[in-house]
Write a protein that holds these residues in place. Structure first.
Motif, mmCIF file in Angstrom:
data_model
loop_
_atom_site.group_PDB
_atom_site.id
_atom_site.type_symbol
_atom_site.label_atom_id
_atom_site.label_comp_id
_atom_site.label_asym_id
_atom_site.label_seq_id
_atom_site.Cartn_x
_atom_site.Cartn_y
_atom_site.Cartn_z
ATOM 1 N N GLU A 1 10.155 -1.059 -44.408
ATOM 2 C CA GLU A 1 9.974 -0.774 -42.990
ATOM 3 C C GLU A 1 8.650 -0.057 -42.737
ATOM 4 O O GLU A 1 8.082 0.567 -43.640
ATOM 5 C CB GLU A 1 11.135 0.089 -42.487
ATOM 6 C CG GLU A 1 12.464 -0.639 -42.451
ATOM 7 C CD GLU A 1 13.530 0.140 -41.699
ATOM 8 O OE1 GLU A 1 14.635 -0.397 -41.508
ATOM 9 O OE2 GLU A 1 13.263 1.292 -41.282
ATOM 10 N N ARG A 2 8.210 -0.148 -41.502
ATOM 11 C CA ARG A 2 6.994 0.538 -41.107
ATOM 12 C C ARG A 2 7.236 2.045 -41.112
ATOM 13 O O ARG A 2 8.271 2.522 -40.611
ATOM 14 C CB ARG A 2 6.571 0.062 -39.714
ATOM 15 C CG ARG A 2 5.144 0.370 -39.350
ATOM 16 C CD ARG A 2 4.733 -0.349 -38.078
ATOM 17 N NE ARG A 2 4.780 -1.801 -38.241
ATOM 18 C CZ ARG A 2 4.318 -2.654 -37.325
ATOM 19 N NH1 ARG A 2 3.780 -2.194 -36.200
ATOM 20 N NH2 ARG A 2 4.406 -3.949 -37.533
ATOM 21 N N GLU A 3 6.288 2.812 -41.656
ATOM 22 C CA GLU A 3 6.458 4.253 -41.788
ATOM 23 C C GLU A 3 5.228 5.003 -41.274
ATOM 24 O O GLU A 3 4.110 4.517 -41.350
ATOM 25 C CB GLU A 3 6.717 4.636 -43.255
ATOM 26 C CG GLU A 3 5.594 4.259 -44.197
ATOM 27 C CD GLU A 3 5.934 4.499 -45.660
ATOM 28 O OE1 GLU A 3 7.114 4.692 -45.983
ATOM 29 O OE2 GLU A 3 4.986 4.486 -46.481
ATOM 30 N N PHE A 4 5.484 6.188 -40.787
ATOM 31 C CA PHE A 4 4.444 7.057 -40.254
ATOM 32 C C PHE A 4 3.605 7.628 -41.390
ATOM 33 O O PHE A 4 4.150 8.078 -42.399
ATOM 34 C CB PHE A 4 5.116 8.192 -39.472
ATOM 35 C CG PHE A 4 4.209 9.291 -39.028
ATOM 36 C CD1 PHE A 4 4.153 10.487 -39.723
ATOM 37 C CD2 PHE A 4 3.424 9.140 -37.889
ATOM 38 C CE1 PHE A 4 3.336 11.519 -39.302
ATOM 39 C CE2 PHE A 4 2.597 10.165 -37.455
ATOM 40 C CZ PHE A 4 2.555 11.366 -38.164
ATOM 41 N N VAL A 5 2.263 7.628 -41.216
ATOM 42 C CA VAL A 5 1.408 8.243 -42.231
ATOM 43 C C VAL A 5 0.468 9.302 -41.664
ATOM 44 O O VAL A 5 -0.048 10.130 -42.417
ATOM 45 C CB VAL A 5 0.581 7.206 -43.019
ATOM 46 C CG1 VAL A 5 1.478 6.323 -43.857
ATOM 47 C CG2 VAL A 5 -0.325 6.382 -42.126
ATOM 48 N N ALA A 6 0.216 9.290 -40.351
ATOM 49 C CA ALA A 6 -0.661 10.314 -39.787
ATOM 50 C C ALA A 6 -0.586 10.274 -38.272
ATOM 51 O O ALA A 6 -0.419 9.215 -37.682
ATOM 52 C CB ALA A 6 -2.101 10.122 -40.242
ATOM 53 N N GLY A 7 -0.722 11.427 -37.652
ATOM 54 C CA GLY A 7 -0.740 11.492 -36.203
ATOM 55 C C GLY A 7 -1.696 12.567 -35.729
ATOM 56 O O GLY A 7 -1.971 13.540 -36.445
ATOM 57 N N ILE A 8 -2.198 12.372 -34.509
ATOM 58 C CA ILE A 8 -3.150 13.327 -33.947
ATOM 59 C C ILE A 8 -2.901 13.431 -32.451
ATOM 60 O O ILE A 8 -2.633 12.438 -31.778
ATOM 61 C CB ILE A 8 -4.599 12.896 -34.261
ATOM 62 C CG1 ILE A 8 -5.598 13.979 -33.870
ATOM 63 C CG2 ILE A 8 -4.947 11.562 -33.608
ATOM 64 C CD1 ILE A 8 -7.000 13.739 -34.445
ATOM 65 N N SER A 9 -2.972 14.634 -31.935
ATOM 66 C CA SER A 9 -2.773 14.848 -30.509
ATOM 67 C C SER A 9 -3.992 14.374 -29.725
ATOM 68 O O SER A 9 -5.041 14.055 -30.280
ATOM 69 C CB SER A 9 -2.501 16.320 -30.234
ATOM 70 O OG SER A 9 -3.612 17.106 -30.649
ATOM 71 N N TRP A 10 -3.880 14.372 -28.412
ATOM 72 C CA TRP A 10 -4.901 13.770 -27.566
ATOM 73 C C TRP A 10 -6.283 14.380 -27.757
ATOM 74 O O TRP A 10 -7.298 13.689 -27.673
ATOM 75 C CB TRP A 10 -4.494 13.876 -26.094
ATOM 76 C CG TRP A 10 -4.597 15.282 -25.557
ATOM 77 C CD1 TRP A 10 -3.690 16.293 -25.701
ATOM 78 C CD2 TRP A 10 -5.688 15.820 -24.816
ATOM 79 N NE1 TRP A 10 -4.144 17.424 -25.088
ATOM 80 C CE2 TRP A 10 -5.365 17.167 -24.532
ATOM 81 C CE3 TRP A 10 -6.896 15.305 -24.343
ATOM 82 C CZ2 TRP A 10 -6.215 18.003 -23.809
ATOM 83 C CZ3 TRP A 10 -7.748 16.129 -23.627
ATOM 84 C CH2 TRP A 10 -7.401 17.466 -23.372
ATOM 85 N N ASN A 11 -6.334 15.669 -28.018
ATOM 86 C CA ASN A 11 -7.634 16.338 -28.166
ATOM 87 C C ASN A 11 -7.953 16.675 -29.615
ATOM 88 O O ASN A 11 -8.911 17.403 -29.886
ATOM 89 C CB ASN A 11 -7.660 17.619 -27.330
ATOM 90 C CG ASN A 11 -6.648 18.646 -27.796
ATOM 91 O OD1 ASN A 11 -5.801 18.350 -28.637
ATOM 92 N ND2 ASN A 11 -6.717 19.845 -27.252
ATOM 93 N N GLY A 12 -7.138 16.192 -30.533
ATOM 94 C CA GLY A 12 -7.392 16.463 -31.944
ATOM 95 C C GLY A 12 -6.920 17.821 -32.411
ATOM 96 O O GLY A 12 -7.114 18.177 -33.564
ATOM 97 N N GLY A 13 -6.274 18.568 -31.533
ATOM 98 C CA GLY A 13 -5.886 19.923 -31.892
ATOM 99 C C GLY A 13 -4.725 20.011 -32.870
ATOM 100 O O GLY A 13 -4.577 21.012 -33.564
#
Length: 123
Positions: free
Chosen positions: A43-55
């Motif tokens: 299955e597809r899995e999460f590897v990285a995320g970033i908020s709208w401003n990079g904070g």
């Protein structure tokens, strides 16, 4: 196409790749962004995320310390720097735009997806 992922390829274990995801036809500067991957037969899995401003950024344990997500809102681009790659990182990598300003580990919270780019790591 609104999100275009690129930068994948065939590399040896221990090397690096940088994936890019460029937004077209609309901007996602106020959206959280994420990278997911789908290994063969899994299955597809999460590897990285970033908020709208990079904070705020987030990573699951298997990639923490090796992957770095960043964004350049002026260029409508999100990056995934992948260092010390391992054979288990082999997958199709997808970028996605979240519905809100934060990222999420849940793929159902993303409503725009790129087409995917293949990363293959040989041992």
């Amino acid at each position: 196409v609104q999100l275009q992922a690129s930068g994948g390829g065939l590399v040896q274990a221990g090397t690096s790749l940088r994936l890019s995801c460029v937004a077209s036809r609309r901007t996602f500067w106020n959206n959280g962004m994420g990278w997911f991957r789908q290994p063969p037969g899994k299955e597809r899995e999460f590897v990285a995320g970033i908020s709208w401003n990079g904070g705020f950024t987030g990573y699951p344990d298997p990639v923490k310390g090796r992957f770095t997500i960043s964004r350049d809102n002026a260029k409508n681009t999100v990056y995934l720097q992948m260092d010390n790659l391992k054979p288990e990182d082999t997958a199709v990598y997808y970028c996605a735009a979240a519905r809100g300003a934060s990222y999420s580990v849940n793929r159902r919270d993303y409503n725009y997806w790129g087409q995917g780019t293949q990363v293959t790591v040989s041992s």
